[in-house]
Design a protein around this motif. Structure first.
Motif, PDB file in Angstrom:
ATOM      1  N   GLU A  49       0.771  -1.281   0.029  1.00 33.27           N
ATOM      2  CA  GLU A  49       0.026  -0.026  -0.052  1.00 33.27           C
ATOM      3  C   GLU A  49       0.855   1.037  -0.086  1.00 33.27           C
ATOM      4  O   GLU A  49       2.102   1.248   0.075  1.00 33.27           O
ATOM      5  CB  GLU A  49      -1.096   0.106   1.348  1.00 33.27           C
ATOM      6  CG  GLU A  49      -0.317   0.045   2.493  1.00 33.27           C
ATOM      7  CD  GLU A  49      -0.874   0.112   3.618  1.00 33.27           C
ATOM      8  OE1 GLU A  49      -2.224   0.732   3.454  1.00 33.27           O
ATOM      9  OE2 GLU A  49      -0.725  -0.591   4.873  1.00 33.27           O
TER      10      GLU A  49
ATOM     11  N   THR B  66       1.851   5.119   1.527  1.00 31.75           N
ATOM     12  CA  THR B  66       1.693   5.659   3.109  1.00 31.75           C
ATOM     13  C   THR B  66       1.678   7.297   2.620  1.00 31.75           C
ATOM     14  O   THR B  66       1.307   8.113   3.712  1.00 31.75           O
ATOM     15  CB  THR B  66       2.930   5.479   3.905  1.00 31.75           C
ATOM     16  OG1 THR B  66       4.161   5.817   3.290  1.00 31.75           O
ATOM     17  CG2 THR B  66       2.956   4.232   4.287  1.00 31.75           C
TER      18      THR B  66
ATOM     19  N   CYS C  43       5.438   4.322  -0.818  1.00 36.85           N
ATOM     20  CA  CYS C  43       5.080   3.162  -0.501  1.00 36.85           C
ATOM     21  C   CYS C  43       5.370   2.640   0.897  1.00 36.85           C
ATOM     22  O   CYS C  43       6.359   2.778   1.377  1.00 36.85           O
ATOM     23  CB  CYS C  43       5.211   2.000  -1.483  1.00 36.85           C
ATOM     24  SG  CYS C  43       4.876   2.530  -3.329  1.00 36.85           S
ATOM     25  N   LYS C  44       4.515   1.759   1.504  1.00 30.09           N
ATOM     26  CA  LYS C  44       4.967   1.057   2.740  1.00 30.09           C
ATOM     27  C   LYS C  44       5.966   0.156   2.293  1.00 30.09           C
ATOM     28  O   LYS C  44       6.009  -0.785   1.216  1.00 30.09           O
ATOM     29  CB  LYS C  44       3.658   0.569   3.372  1.00 30.09           C
ATOM     30  CG  LYS C  44       3.779  -0.266   4.654  1.00 30.09           C
ATOM     31  CD  LYS C  44       2.684  -0.922   5.316  1.00 30.09           C
ATOM     32  CE  LYS C  44       2.944  -1.361   6.433  1.00 30.09           C
ATOM     33  NZ  LYS C  44       1.840  -2.024   7.071  1.00 30.09           N
ATOM     34  N   ASP C  45       6.819   0.208   3.141  1.00 28.37           N
ATOM     35  CA  ASP C  45       8.204  -0.838   3.010  1.00 28.37           C
ATOM     36  C   ASP C  45       7.707  -2.222   3.215  1.00 28.37           C
ATOM     37  O   ASP C  45       8.272  -2.873   3.888  1.00 28.37           O
ATOM     38  CB  ASP C  45       9.593  -0.357   3.803  1.00 28.37           C
ATOM     39  CG  ASP C  45      10.703  -1.007   3.356  1.00 28.37           C
ATOM     40  OD1 ASP C  45      10.745  -1.586   2.217  1.00 28.37           O
ATOM     41  OD2 ASP C  45      11.534  -1.005   3.997  1.00 28.37           O
ATOM     42  N   GLN C  46       6.824  -2.796   2.530  1.00 22.38           N
ATOM     43  CA  GLN C  46       6.417  -4.114   2.489  1.00 22.38           C
ATOM     44  C   GLN C  46       6.036  -4.628   1.218  1.00 22.38           C
ATOM     45  O   GLN C  46       5.025  -4.224   0.776  1.00 22.38           O
ATOM     46  CB  GLN C  46       5.499  -4.122   3.784  1.00 22.38           C
ATOM     47  CG  GLN C  46       4.833  -5.664   3.887  1.00 22.38           C
ATOM     48  CD  GLN C  46       3.653  -5.572   5.073  1.00 22.38           C
ATOM     49  OE1 GLN C  46       3.633  -4.862   5.958  1.00 22.38           O
ATOM     50  NE2 GLN C  46       2.906  -6.753   4.887  1.00 22.38           N
TER      51      GLN C  46
END
Length: 732
Positions: free
Chosen positions: A90, A92, A144-147
């Motif tokens: 996702e 952020t 982006c979310k670091d996932q």
């Protein structure tokens, strides 16, 4: 003729075949996401500098050609879709105005509108592929979310080749390193690279380079240094160079945006005949005292401030407001970028801009919108010197108010204070560090007279935003091993950067209530309310009424009349009242709620509702020299949402013992014809006066800004009529 097998045609044969395939381990559906048909033929990548691997300018390859996305109408929902295309779970956040630098080639998408649930960016609405009226100065980026998505294949994601890049810069004092106070304003320029902190070769170093470095470090300008001294010093020291050939224009917000070259690992001779680059920066007024340059700053003439920041939780951030024709107004975010934001930051005594914010990220303003389409080169001394467009209310709305986040000097004040015993890092008993190097110890603060203003300074010093509460008793928080009270009599104005700048008793401790249970505590929050009175309405609705005493019994019970009313011949006679309406807006980023809980609200039979605050506003008539000649006060008869902006719903209503408060984006209207909405001027003689209205005068409820809580008007009273004019928000 070929023989036909029964297994081909018999239903039992087909069923047995399926069962056998299953038992023999036929491939199960893959856990990797399916290749989305809408994304076939498209490739995605993140580009630009400076950035981390999960953020950057979004670039799309279509028909073999790379291009960008325009930031017009771009939203977090579109960023969600693009981050999933890039293999992240996702988004952020997102960026505008080419924060990661302008791209090249086509601008593939414009006015991109996504709901956030689309499987592909091709499912989002837009003007169509390649149809855009933007320039690359409006390129959109995503954070982006670091996932990563589980099982995601990078086959359609191309990361821009990872080059060396400058992310952090610092100044290292060449002499007296242990004794120099923070912030460090002069020293060797060092950049953080994979090999550690390395120096920069000074060959070709210019004032433009120094200007960019100082801006990154939170300083508005630079000054010349004694290069001969530093070159002599460099001959006696060993240096490790990592960067050379730096050539900045001077308008860059970050050193990585300048032309520069990195030394290769096999370069044996580095910076021949040169020395480490040295920079000396000039701190802004807020930081001049701590760096020993206060006297120099004060010697410069200070003109009228025409730019200010409002609504920010931290120093150097907020909604940009400009002064025009004695009226403060906001700036529309159309074409707002880092260059314009940096001009604002430097004008206010900070460094270059870290972020140029759009979409009223720092809350919506009120009143006029003075500027739009501001286009700065970055070299202007003031935002007013930049080309801009004067607009009308129809051209822009406050939902597009521009804001900034500026680079600030590192002062280290957050290391001298801490919170202990709280349920989270945002609350606890306040502990301060005292003593000299080698004998430092932690101690508590006496809770006597501790309040919201002092708590605001603590939360700011810790970088925790605003103060929700300043507490004088903290018995419910464990003090641990710290039991000594080392500071008392703390009095702050609320604008200080640290408790060291507030007045206090010094080494002499005088505390009326002893023991750790009566020590100071705070509860901090990233958001707060901000009340503002609609001053024009006061001026438009002011009038005099002679009201019979028999109609003022409730008002007398509420103490809304002058003292002389006690000796009046009740119920005969009358009182002369200056009446006016007051409309109080909440421009903050959190609802304004009474400090007291519902259980402690007081029922008033006369008015048929509960009072949630002892005093909500002060009304005063002052002489031109500030002497008070008449006063009134208003308890919060009923804090509620009278009206709201179009996109905001009412949340508070007094009827039926309802919740009281003022929602963000709403206002509470006290009409001129309700009880106590007046000042009793029966005993005031004719003359020229000042009408002053102060909201939340006792700071009972925390706000992000108390400087705009007072309104002043000029008054002329001839004994029969009154003229109220020049009403404006002023510092109380």
């Amino acid at each position: 003729m070929r023989p036909v097998s029964i297994w081909q045609w018999s239903p039992w044969g087909l069923l047995l075949c399926l069962l056998c395939c299953s038992c023999l381990g036929a491939p199960s559906p893959s856990t990797a996401p399916e290749k989305r048909p809408g994304s076939q033929g498209l490739r995605f990548r993140l580009a630009g500098f400076p950035r981390k691997p999960f953020e950057g300018r979004v670039e799309i390859q279509r028909s073999g050609e790379w291009g960008t996305i325009c930031d017009d109408d771009f939203t977090l929902q579109a960023a969600h879709v693009l981050c999933r295309e890039l293999g992240f779970t996702e988004a952020t956040g997102w960026t505008h105005s080419a924060k990661y630098g302008p791209g090249t080639g086509r601008i593939w998408l414009d006015n991109l509108s996504c709901s956030g649930t689309e499987q592909s960016v091709t499912e989002c609405a837009s003007r169509g592929w390649g149809n855009s009226d933007c320039t690359h100065d409006e390129d959109a980026g995503v954070i982006c979310k670091d996932q990563r998505l589980p099982g995601f294949s990078d086959s359609n994601v191309i990361e821009v080749e990872q080059h060396l890049q400058v992310e952090e810069v610092r100044l290292r004092p060449a002499v007296g390193r242990g004794r120099r106070p923070l912030p460090v304003t002069e020293g060797l320029v060092e950049v953080k690279l994979p090999d550690g902190w390395l120096q920069v070769c000074d060959k070709g170093w210019s004032a433009h380079n120094s200007h960019v470095v100082c801006g990154m470090l939170g300083f508005p300008s630079e000054k010349r240094v004694n290069t001969a001294f530093y070159r002599l010093l460099a001959q006696r020291q060993q240096h490790s160079f990592g960067l050379h050939g730096v050539a900045c224009v001077g308008t860059e917000a970050h050193l990585s945006l300048c032309s520069l070259e990195f030394y290769r690992a096999n370069d044996t001779t580095r910076c021949p005949g040169g020395a480490p680059a040295v920079v000396s920066c000039v701190p802004g007024p807020l930081y001049a005292a701590s760096s020993g340059q206060k006297k120099q700053q004060q010697s410069k003439p200070q003109g009228e401030t025409r730019v200010r920041l409002k609504g920010g939780a931290h120093p150097g951030e907020g909604r940009v407001e400009v002064l025009k024709a004695s009226t403060w107004g906001t700036v529309c975010d159309r074409k707002w970028d880092l260059q314009a934001a940096s001009v604002v930051c430097r004008e206010l005594g900070f460094g270059s801009a870290r972020e140029a914010l759009s979409g009223a990220r720092m809350g919506q303003g009120m009143g006029a919108i003075h500027l739009s389409e501001v286009r700065c080169s970055g070299q202007e001394p003031s935002l007013w010197k930049c080309p801009h467009k004067n607009i009308t209310a129809e051209d822009c709305s406050h939902s597009r108010d521009a804001g900034v986040r500026c680079n600030l000097p590192y002062t280290g004040v957050e290391t001298k204070i801490r919170l202990s015993g709280g349920r989270s890092r945002h609350e606890g008993r306040v502990e301060v560090q005292i003593g000299e190097a080698g004998s430092l110890r932690w101690g508590l603060i006496c809770g006597d007279d501790w309040g919201t203003l002092e708590a605001m300074v603590v939360c700011r010093q810790l970088g925790l935003g605003y103060a929700n509460h300043g507490l004088q008793e903290t018995w419910y928080w464990d003090s641990g091993n710290t039991t000594e009270v080392v500071m008392s009599g703390v009095r702050c104005t609320g604008s200080e950067l640290s408790l060291d700048q507030c007045a206090h008793h010094g080494a002499h401790i005088a505390c009326k209530r002893t023991g750790t249970r009566f020590t100071a505590g705070v509860i901090c929050s990233e958001t707060a309310s901000d009340l503002l009175l609609h001053s024009a309405l006061v001026q438009e609705t002011a009038y005099i009424e002679d009201r019979p005493l028999h109609m003022l019994y409730c008002a007398a019970e509420e103490n809304c009349l002058a003292r002389s009313a006690r000796s009046a011949p009740w119920p005969y006679g009358h009182r002369r009242l200056l009446r006016f309406s007051s409309q109080i807006h909440n421009l903050g980023r959190a609802d304004f709620r009474p400090k007291a809980g519902r259980h402690s609200w007081v029922w008033h039979e006369c008015h048929g509702h509960y009072h949630s605050m002892d005093i909500f506003t002060h009304y005063d008539i002052l002489t031109p020299n500030g002497t008070k000649v008449a006063e009134g006060h208003k308890a919060s008869f009923c804090l509620e949402d009278t009206e709201c902006q179009e996109d905001v719903s009412k949340r508070y209503e007094c009827a039926n013992f309802g919740e009281q408060g003022i929602t963000v984006g709403c206002w509470d209207l006290y009409r001129h014809d309700i009880d106590c909405q007046w000042i009793d001027i029966t005993d005031v003689r004719p003359g020229n006066y000042i009408l002053q209205v102060v909201i939340n005068p006792n700071f009972e409820v925390a706000e992000s800004d108390f400087t705009n809580n007072a309104m002043k008007c000029n008054c002329k009273y001839d004994g029969h009529r009154i003229w109220v004019h020049n009403c404006h928000i002023g510092i109380w």
